[in-house]
Design a protein around this motif. Structure first.
Motif, PDB file in Angstrom:
ATOM      1  N   LYS A  24     -96.620  28.792   9.333  1.00 40.42           N
ATOM      2  CA  LYS A  24     -97.060  28.093   8.016  1.00 40.42           C
ATOM      3  C   LYS A  24     -97.226  26.749   8.590  1.00 40.42           C
ATOM      4  N   VAL A  25     -98.320  26.063   8.093  1.00 44.02           N
ATOM      5  CA  VAL A  25     -99.011  24.738   8.323  1.00 44.02           C
ATOM      6  C   VAL A  25     -98.966  24.058   6.917  1.00 44.02           C
ATOM      7  N   GLY A  26     -98.340  23.085   6.758  1.00 42.95           N
ATOM      8  CA  GLY A  26     -98.120  22.050   5.450  1.00 42.95           C
ATOM      9  C   GLY A  26     -99.543  21.538   5.464  1.00 42.95           C
ATOM     10  N   HIS A  27     -99.757  20.799   4.296  1.00 43.23           N
ATOM     11  CA  HIS A  27    -100.776  19.966   4.178  1.00 43.23           C
ATOM     12  C   HIS A  27    -100.617  18.624   4.764  1.00 43.23           C
ATOM     13  N   GLY A  28    -101.750  18.332   5.461  1.00 44.07           N
ATOM     14  CA  GLY A  28    -101.347  16.846   6.195  1.00 44.07           C
ATOM     15  C   GLY A  28    -101.077  16.847   7.606  1.00 44.07           C
ATOM     16  N   GLU A  29    -100.412  18.163   7.971  1.00 44.43           N
ATOM     17  CA  GLU A  29     -99.925  18.326   9.518  1.00 44.43           C
ATOM     18  C   GLU A  29    -100.993  18.098  10.518  1.00 44.43           C
ATOM     19  N   PHE A  30    -100.505  17.742  11.581  1.00 38.74           N
ATOM     20  CA  PHE A  30    -101.786  17.696  12.825  1.00 38.74           C
ATOM     21  C   PHE A  30    -100.888  18.610  13.896  1.00 38.74           C
ATOM     22  N   VAL A  31    -101.458  19.653  14.091  1.00 37.75           N
ATOM     23  CA  VAL A  31    -100.750  20.719  14.942  1.00 37.75           C
ATOM     24  C   VAL A  31    -101.606  21.032  16.192  1.00 37.75           C
ATOM     25  N   GLY A  32    -100.926  21.012  17.275  1.00 35.60           N
ATOM     26  CA  GLY A  32    -101.689  21.218  18.585  1.00 35.60           C
ATOM     27  C   GLY A  32    -101.329  22.739  19.011  1.00 35.60           C
ATOM     28  N   ILE A  33    -101.990  23.355  19.579  1.00 35.27           N
ATOM     29  CA  ILE A  33    -101.877  24.595  20.180  1.00 35.27           C
ATOM     30  C   ILE A  33    -102.221  24.764  21.700  1.00 35.27           C
ATOM     31  N   ILE A  34    -101.185  25.016  22.200  1.00 40.81           N
ATOM     32  CA  ILE A  34    -101.470  24.894  23.872  1.00 40.81           C
ATOM     33  C   ILE A  34    -100.791  26.606  24.405  1.00 40.81           C
ATOM     34  N   GLY A  35    -101.351  26.641  25.632  1.00 38.67           N
ATOM     35  CA  GLY A  35    -101.150  27.978  26.071  1.00 38.67           C
ATOM     36  C   GLY A  35    -102.162  28.346  27.329  1.00 38.67           C
ATOM     37  N   SER A  36    -101.673  29.112  28.246  1.00 41.19           N
ATOM     38  CA  SER A  36    -102.757  29.414  29.421  1.00 41.19           C
ATOM     39  C   SER A  36    -103.958  30.036  28.783  1.00 41.19           C
ATOM     40  N   ILE A 217     -97.396  24.212  18.958  1.00 44.30           N
ATOM     41  CA  ILE A 217     -97.275  25.568  18.931  1.00 44.30           C
ATOM     42  C   ILE A 217     -97.747  25.930  20.354  1.00 44.30           C
ATOM     43  N   GLY A 218     -96.885  26.708  20.873  1.00 44.24           N
ATOM     44  CA  GLY A 218     -97.153  27.230  22.433  1.00 44.24           C
ATOM     45  C   GLY A 218     -97.182  28.838  22.025  1.00 44.24           C
ATOM     46  N   LEU A 219     -98.518  29.267  22.687  1.00 41.73           N
ATOM     47  CA  LEU A 219     -98.642  30.822  22.654  1.00 41.73           C
ATOM     48  C   LEU A 219     -98.553  31.348  24.253  1.00 41.73           C
ATOM     49  N   LYS A 220     -98.152  32.372  24.377  1.00 45.33           N
ATOM     50  CA  LYS A 220     -98.049  33.131  25.639  1.00 45.33           C
ATOM     51  C   LYS A 220     -98.265  34.687  25.337  1.00 45.33           C
ATOM     52  N   LYS A 221     -99.414  35.049  26.094  1.00 45.23           N
ATOM     53  CA  LYS A 221     -99.586  36.457  25.840  1.00 45.23           C
ATOM     54  C   LYS A 221     -99.743  37.022  24.628  1.00 45.23           C
ATOM     55  N   GLY A 222    -100.162  36.210  23.670  1.00 45.81           N
ATOM     56  CA  GLY A 222    -100.637  36.570  22.398  1.00 45.81           C
ATOM     57  C   GLY A 222     -99.206  36.367  21.394  1.00 45.81           C
ATOM     58  N   SER A 223     -98.196  36.097  21.765  1.00 47.00           N
ATOM     59  CA  SER A 223     -96.934  35.815  21.096  1.00 47.00           C
ATOM     60  C   SER A 223     -96.553  34.144  20.895  1.00 47.00           C
ATOM     61  N   LEU A 224     -96.121  33.990  19.881  1.00 45.51           N
ATOM     62  CA  LEU A 224     -95.547  32.491  19.731  1.00 45.51           C
ATOM     63  C   LEU A 224     -94.157  32.433  20.372  1.00 45.51           C
ATOM     64  N   VAL A 225     -94.189  31.420  21.391  1.00 47.21           N
ATOM     65  CA  VAL A 225     -93.008  31.135  22.138  1.00 47.21           C
ATOM     66  C   VAL A 225     -92.437  29.728  21.847  1.00 47.21           C
ATOM     67  N   PHE A 226     -93.242  28.938  21.036  1.00 48.84           N
ATOM     68  CA  PHE A 226     -92.628  27.462  20.585  1.00 48.84           C
ATOM     69  C   PHE A 226     -93.431  26.941  19.446  1.00 48.84           C
ATOM     70  N   ASP A 227     -92.664  26.470  18.728  1.00 50.44           N
ATOM     71  CA  ASP A 227     -93.230  25.880  17.424  1.00 50.44           C
ATOM     72  C   ASP A 227     -92.064  24.900  17.245  1.00 50.44           C
ATOM     73  N   GLY A 228     -92.682  23.552  17.309  1.00 52.68           N
ATOM     74  CA  GLY A 228     -91.396  22.383  17.210  1.00 52.68           C
ATOM     75  C   GLY A 228     -92.370  20.890  17.272  1.00 52.68           C
ATOM     76  N   LYS A 229     -91.529  19.842  17.088  1.00 50.68           N
ATOM     77  CA  LYS A 229     -91.998  18.653  17.172  1.00 50.68           C
ATOM     78  C   LYS A 229     -92.571  18.278  18.445  1.00 50.68           C
ATOM     79  N   ALA A 230     -93.657  17.465  18.805  1.00 55.38           N
ATOM     80  CA  ALA A 230     -93.966  17.091  19.970  1.00 55.38           C
ATOM     81  C   ALA A 230     -93.029  16.636  20.863  1.00 55.38           C
TER      82      ALA A 230
END
Length: 243
Positions: A24-36, A217-230
């Motif tokens: 869930k991404v709320g209005h006005g958030e700035f979300v980075g997605i990282i992973g290999s 948000i951190g992804l690994k092999k198609g799965s969500l492994v981290f979701d939190g503050k920077a």
């Protein structure tokens, strides 16, 4: 709110690209997605406006289920979800302002789109968007005459011309030098803070993600492994994401 529920993507009936993504991404958030490379970052982002159609699950924007929309409904809702590509996605032989005006096509009839018929208001919006990214002096130059950083600024201006609620950006600074990458990220931050646009951005550079994004948000092999503050992204978590 942009929401993914139990999202799954399988390519060619055998390759699992995403599995059980709930987000869930709320209005006005700035979300980075990282992973290999190959972790599913691009697939996830492209699912958010159905450039990639999920094998299972739901994508919703403000409680509207994108998967259930007609072609016309999807075209209309994509006005609200701008997408910025790593390779800029510009028409090199067209002028800068003509590229930016493409951001207005979703508001046009098929006839107007075919013949590129734009109003005075459209041109004023395009000029304002170019001014926002400090490129108004390049308005009548061809896109292929610009540097990589300038092309990405044109891509941002084109997206702003849509008046989006959400901006999705797929590795928009991957091919740029560090100084230019920071400049581009500043434009994203301004769009987030000044225009209150929700941003989801794929980044290969963790330092950039931690500097500019409030949530990661951190992804690994198609799965969500981290979701939190920077600030919660520790070395141990990074090892888990990239190991």
């Amino acid at each position: 709110m942009l929401k993914a529920e139990n999202l799954k993507v399988i390519y060619d009936n055998k390759t699992l690209a995403l599995q059980d993504i709930n987000l869930k991404v709320g209005h006005g958030e700035f979300v980075g997605i990282i992973g290999s490379s190959g972790s599913g970052k691009s697939t996830l982002l492209k699912c958010m406006n159905l450039l990639v159609r999920p094998t299972g699950g739901k994508i919703c924007l403000d409680d509207r289920d994108l998967m259930s929309l007609t072609s016309k409904g999807l075209r209309e809702i994509r006005r609200e979800i701008g997408f910025i590509f790593q390779d800029y996605n510009l028409i090199d032989r067209s002028t800068v302002i003509d590229n930016v005006l493409i951001g207005r096509l979703s508001y046009k009839t098929p006839f107007q789109s075919l013949f590129r018929i734009f109003s005075q208001d459209d041109y004023e919006r395009a000029q304002k968007a170019l001014s926002y990214v400090a490129l108004e002096e390049k308005m009548y130059e061809r896109a292929d005459q610009l540097s990589g950083g300038q092309k990405q600024r044109v891509a941002i201006a084109k997206t702003l011309c849509q008046r989006p609620k959400v901006m999705l950006a797929d590795e928009p600074v991957a091919s740029l030098d560090q100084a230019t990458a920071h400049l581009i990220m500043e434009y994203f931050r301004r769009a987030n803070q000044k225009k209150n646009i929700t941003i989801l951005i794929n980044l290969h550079d963790v330092k950039l993600a931690k500097t500019y994004c409030s949530r990661i948000i951190g992804l690994k092999k198609g799965s969500l492994v981290f979701d939190g503050k920077a600030g919660e992204l520790t070395d141990d978590i990074l090892k888990r994401i990239y190991a």
